[in-house]
Design a protein around this motif. Sequence first.
Motif, PDB file in Angstrom:
ATOM      1  N   THR A   1      36.428  75.952  53.470  1.00  0.00           N
ATOM      2  CA  THR A   1      35.962  74.793  52.696  1.00  0.00           C
ATOM      3  C   THR A   1      34.742  74.197  53.384  1.00  0.00           C
ATOM      4  O   THR A   1      34.859  73.668  54.497  1.00  0.00           O
ATOM      5  CB  THR A   1      37.068  73.722  52.602  1.00  0.00           C
ATOM      6  OG1 THR A   1      38.230  74.294  52.002  1.00  0.00           O
ATOM      7  CG2 THR A   1      36.581  72.549  51.761  1.00  0.00           C
TER       8      THR A   1
ATOM      9  N   ASN B   1      39.058  74.703  68.569  1.00  0.00           N
ATOM     10  CA  ASN B   1      38.959  73.824  67.405  1.00  0.00           C
ATOM     11  C   ASN B   1      37.597  73.902  66.737  1.00  0.00           C
ATOM     12  O   ASN B   1      37.443  73.490  65.595  1.00  0.00           O
ATOM     13  CB  ASN B   1      39.268  72.370  67.801  1.00  0.00           C
ATOM     14  CG  ASN B   1      40.751  72.183  68.071  1.00  0.00           C
ATOM     15  OD1 ASN B   1      41.591  72.749  67.388  1.00  0.00           O
ATOM     16  ND2 ASN B   1      41.072  71.409  69.081  1.00  0.00           N
TER      17      ASN B   1
ATOM     18  N   LYS C   1      37.095  65.228  62.402  1.00  0.00           N
ATOM     19  CA  LYS C   1      38.387  64.936  63.022  1.00  0.00           C
ATOM     20  C   LYS C   1      38.858  66.166  63.788  1.00  0.00           C
ATOM     21  O   LYS C   1      39.684  66.957  63.318  1.00  0.00           O
ATOM     22  CB  LYS C   1      39.403  64.540  61.950  1.00  0.00           C
ATOM     23  CG  LYS C   1      39.053  63.226  61.251  1.00  0.00           C
ATOM     24  CD  LYS C   1      40.083  62.861  60.198  1.00  0.00           C
ATOM     25  CE  LYS C   1      39.733  61.552  59.522  1.00  0.00           C
ATOM     26  NZ  LYS C   1      40.722  61.194  58.465  1.00  0.00           N
ATOM     27  N   VAL C   2      38.316  66.332  64.984  1.00  0.00           N
ATOM     28  CA  VAL C   2      38.679  67.458  65.835  1.00  0.00           C
ATOM     29  C   VAL C   2      39.824  67.028  66.750  1.00  0.00           C
ATOM     30  O   VAL C   2      39.724  66.002  67.430  1.00  0.00           O
ATOM     31  CB  VAL C   2      37.472  67.927  66.673  1.00  0.00           C
ATOM     32  CG1 VAL C   2      37.856  69.097  67.552  1.00  0.00           C
ATOM     33  CG2 VAL C   2      36.313  68.314  65.754  1.00  0.00           C
ATOM     34  N   LEU C   3      40.911  67.806  66.764  1.00  0.00           N
ATOM     35  CA  LEU C   3      42.099  67.420  67.524  1.00  0.00           C
ATOM     36  C   LEU C   3      41.820  67.348  69.017  1.00  0.00           C
ATOM     37  O   LEU C   3      42.227  66.419  69.689  1.00  0.00           O
ATOM     38  CB  LEU C   3      43.243  68.401  67.234  1.00  0.00           C
ATOM     39  CG  LEU C   3      43.757  68.412  65.783  1.00  0.00           C
ATOM     40  CD1 LEU C   3      44.858  69.449  65.624  1.00  0.00           C
ATOM     41  CD2 LEU C   3      44.266  67.032  65.382  1.00  0.00           C
TER      42      LEU C   3
ATOM     43  N   SER D   1      41.696  77.333  65.561  1.00  0.00           N
ATOM     44  CA  SER D   1      42.904  76.559  65.291  1.00  0.00           C
ATOM     45  C   SER D   1      43.045  76.295  63.794  1.00  0.00           C
ATOM     46  O   SER D   1      42.074  76.372  63.038  1.00  0.00           O
ATOM     47  CB  SER D   1      42.881  75.241  66.061  1.00  0.00           C
ATOM     48  OG  SER D   1      41.803  74.435  65.628  1.00  0.00           O
ATOM     49  N   GLU D   2      44.248  75.963  63.375  1.00  0.00           N
ATOM     50  CA  GLU D   2      44.557  75.844  61.941  1.00  0.00           C
ATOM     51  C   GLU D   2      43.643  74.853  61.224  1.00  0.00           C
ATOM     52  O   GLU D   2      43.217  75.083  60.095  1.00  0.00           O
ATOM     53  CB  GLU D   2      46.016  75.437  61.757  1.00  0.00           C
ATOM     54  CG  GLU D   2      46.449  75.400  60.305  1.00  0.00           C
ATOM     55  CD  GLU D   2      47.923  75.097  60.152  1.00  0.00           C
ATOM     56  OE1 GLU D   2      48.365  74.882  59.011  1.00  0.00           O
ATOM     57  OE2 GLU D   2      48.635  75.067  61.180  1.00  0.00           O
ATOM     58  N   ASN D   3      43.338  73.750  61.868  1.00  0.00           N
ATOM     59  CA  ASN D   3      42.477  72.734  61.258  1.00  0.00           C
ATOM     60  C   ASN D   3      41.101  72.688  61.924  1.00  0.00           C
ATOM     61  O   ASN D   3      40.454  71.648  61.953  1.00  0.00           O
ATOM     62  CB  ASN D   3      43.143  71.356  61.340  1.00  0.00           C
ATOM     63  CG  ASN D   3      44.424  71.304  60.536  1.00  0.00           C
ATOM     64  OD1 ASN D   3      44.458  71.666  59.368  1.00  0.00           O
ATOM     65  ND2 ASN D   3      45.505  70.875  61.179  1.00  0.00           N
ATOM     66  N   GLY D   4      40.679  73.848  62.423  1.00  0.00           N
ATOM     67  CA  GLY D   4      39.417  73.900  63.146  1.00  0.00           C
ATOM     68  C   GLY D   4      38.208  74.028  62.243  1.00  0.00           C
ATOM     69  O   GLY D   4      38.318  74.128  61.014  1.00  0.00           O
ATOM     70  N   TYR D   5      37.039  74.060  62.874  1.00  0.00           N
ATOM     71  CA  TYR D   5      35.773  74.113  62.144  1.00  0.00           C
ATOM     72  C   TYR D   5      34.931  75.287  62.625  1.00  0.00           C
ATOM     73  O   TYR D   5      34.887  75.598  63.822  1.00  0.00           O
ATOM     74  CB  TYR D   5      34.987  72.812  62.350  1.00  0.00           C
ATOM     75  CG  TYR D   5      35.650  71.600  61.746  1.00  0.00           C
ATOM     76  CD1 TYR D   5      35.408  71.241  60.430  1.00  0.00           C
ATOM     77  CD2 TYR D   5      36.531  70.823  62.507  1.00  0.00           C
ATOM     78  CE1 TYR D   5      36.038  70.132  59.865  1.00  0.00           C
ATOM     79  CE2 TYR D   5      37.152  69.718  61.960  1.00  0.00           C
ATOM     80  CZ  TYR D   5      36.900  69.378  60.637  1.00  0.00           C
ATOM     81  OH  TYR D   5      37.514  68.283  60.092  1.00  0.00           O
TER      82      TYR D   5
END
Length: 207
Positions: A161, A83, A19-21, A110-114
């Motif tokens: 994670t 991201n 789920k990449v923004l 980014s905060e929710n990046g990979y």
Amino acid sequence: DQIISINNQIILYELSKLKVLNNTLLDFGAGKGKFMYSALSHGWNVKGIETAKKRAEYGIKEYGLNIETNEYKGGVIKDYPFNVITLFHVLEHIQNPKELLIELIDKNLSENGYLVIEVPLFDSLQSKIAGRMWIHLDPPLHLSHFTKHSLFKLINELKLTPVKCSYTSIHLGILGMVQSIMSLFGYKAMIIDELKFNRNKFLVIAI
């Protein structure tokens, strides 16, 4: 090139399931830009960092890629945040890989990046078979070596994670294993260099 392309397609397919923004990607250690070009072809907005200027110039001229050649010493990279940040066979070349990752994660991801990391494993089967002839020892270019334990220890220290783990690389993994097996029969050259610059029918048959 076909093997590298297949490997890139697999990686991009795995990224497509996350789920990449938005599709912003930094390829750190971009080489000649082959992965960047594959990502660009799949709709990613890509940027690269590559300090080997001749390799970077190939990607810039051949594919029209956005690759910076200045040495990264920390801080924000222009066009951030990303991201996805990829590091394929980069960390083994770094004296202090943890410090590099901290800068990239804190300042550019980014905060929710990979984060996508690929490194050769010192405790892999091909390493155990080849011993001192292992393709990825490669002194003095390789400064840091990882086992599964030390890699996951680093990941935990960075408070990351894991979402996907794989221990097979079509490109360097398979060629590395071929070289390891051939080293048992006295082969002492570097198989990647031989395939590029000194390919002959006997080498191809042996592989």
